[in-house]
Write an enzyme that holds these catalytic residues in place. Structure first.
Site: not given
Length: 392
Positions: A379, A246, A135, A167, A255-256, A377, A191
């Protein structure tokens, strides 16, 4: 057109693809042909993959095969993860929640969890008894993770969690959720105040909002999650406090890459089904595959698909070697997903009116592929990362 097994191109140079990988793929494909394909349309209509299928996946050793033998796993390499992603994506992107669990969420527990957390959760994640979700996204914060407003404030030996997420894939069925929250809302930069928590489904104050009705990927349940003064034990902090951002960034490369695998498989599948269709469909006394317009369009698509596959396999090898390929992965995520999105209407057009019918798989591919350039992420963010790595 049968897709080449992942890594066969790289095999001649790096000898990564083994007989064990082929056996795993064959076993998984046979399992899915029996247990998933006959029911997939029903799952799409019901907007959920039933829990008993998750358990069957676990019973057959297809969930989290990379987990160390110490915790009951196979200790399998990254290619097993890629194969799992490919075979699920070959059926439909609506099965992506299973890959999300197995290849993206559970690795957070394995890589950043304490020994106690691993022994408590990993066995259930492998056998399908525990379904996980992550989440991050909120109604007012997507790609800009530092802008999240969910907080987890320390209170004795617990954290009090408050906020909303949206989502969230696997949101309806999830038993265990990795929640991204701010433990220090005043941190500068923002962050540095982010931490990760393991929230169990029966913790008081946790509830599920709407089951979201998406344009595509219908069988992957997606939901809103609400946290109202949820008392999370300090033992459920995942990784270090204040290091959540981090931890997330460390896992994003993998993941990508996996999101790219899904896009690439979708592109290959659309090309394959369209080639088959134009050979069978006739117009003006001949197969429409004989028209120059059809040939040129498919020649262009086939070239782009081959370029994508070659690029992807090179990235997988480099990722397995532990290289930092953030720029290249961002390029692939943008280009390959965008290529698949552009192919969808072209392939539907070549199917003519039949392509607009639900009984033809291209209609589902057309709906499903629209989100791939957005998730993991957007594009636009990928292009920003590329530009930054170019020194711009």
């Amino acid at each position: 057109m049968e897709k080449a097994a992942i890594m066969e191109t790289a095999n001649s140079k790096h000898d990564y693809f083994t007989e064990e990988h082929s056996i795993f793929r064959d076993s998984l494909r046979k399992f899915l042909e029996k247990e998933a394909i006959p029911y997939f349309n029903q799952w799409e209509e019901e907007r959920i993959v039933p829990r008993h299928f998750w358990r069957k996946m676990g019973d057959n050793g297809f969930l989290c095969p990379w987990i160390d033998e110490e915790y009951g796993g196979l200790g399998a390499d990254f290619i097993f993860t890629v194969i799992l992603n490919e075979e699920l994506s070959r059926i439909g992107l609506g099965l992506g929640g299973i890959d999300l669990h197995s290849s993206i969420v559970v690795p957070y527990i394995n890589n950043f969890g304490t020994e106690q957390q691993k022994r408590k959760y990993l066995p259930g994640c492998m056998n399908g008894e525990i379904i996980t979700a992550i989440a991050m996204t909120e109604p007012g914060a997507g790609s800009d993770l530092a802008a999240i407003s969910t907080t987890a404030i320390k209170d004795g030996d617990s954290y009090i969690l408050n906020g909303q997420k949206t989502f969230i894939s696997n949101g309806i069925q999830s038993d265990l959720i990795v929640v991204v929250a701010k433990t220090n809302p005043k941190a500068v930069p923002a962050h540095k105040g982010i931490s990760l928590f393991l929230v169990e489904k029966d913790m008081p104050g946790f509830s599920r909002g709407r089951k979201l009705d998406k344009v595509g990927m219908h069988s992957q349940d997606t939901a809103e999650l609400v946290f109202e003064n949820v008392k999370v034990p300090a033992a459920n902090l995942l990784g270090e406090e204040g290091k959540g951002f981090y931890h997330l960034m460390k896992e994003l490369q993998q993941e990508r890459i996996l999101s790219v695998v899904s896009a690439q498989v979708a592109a290959e599948d659309m090309l394959s089904m369209t080639i088959d269709y134009v050979k069978e469909r006739t117009a003006f006394g001949q197969p429409i595959s004989k028209f120059q317009n059809t040939q040129f369009k498919l020649a262009e698509m086939a070239t782009h698909v081959q370029l994508g596959r070659t690029f992807l396999e090179d990235l997988i090898v480099k990722h397995m070697l532990g290289k930092d390929i953030q720029k290249e992965v961002s390029m692939a995520k943008w280009w390959i997903s965008d290529n698949a999105r552009k192919m969808a209407p072209e392939c539907m057009q070549l199917h003519g009116g039949y392509g607009y019918m639900e009984e033809y798989k291209i209609a589902r591919r057309y709906r499903d592929i629209a989100v791939v350039p957005i998730y993991a992420g957007s594009n636009e963010i990928m292009k920003t990362i590329i530009a930054k790595n170019l020194g711009l």
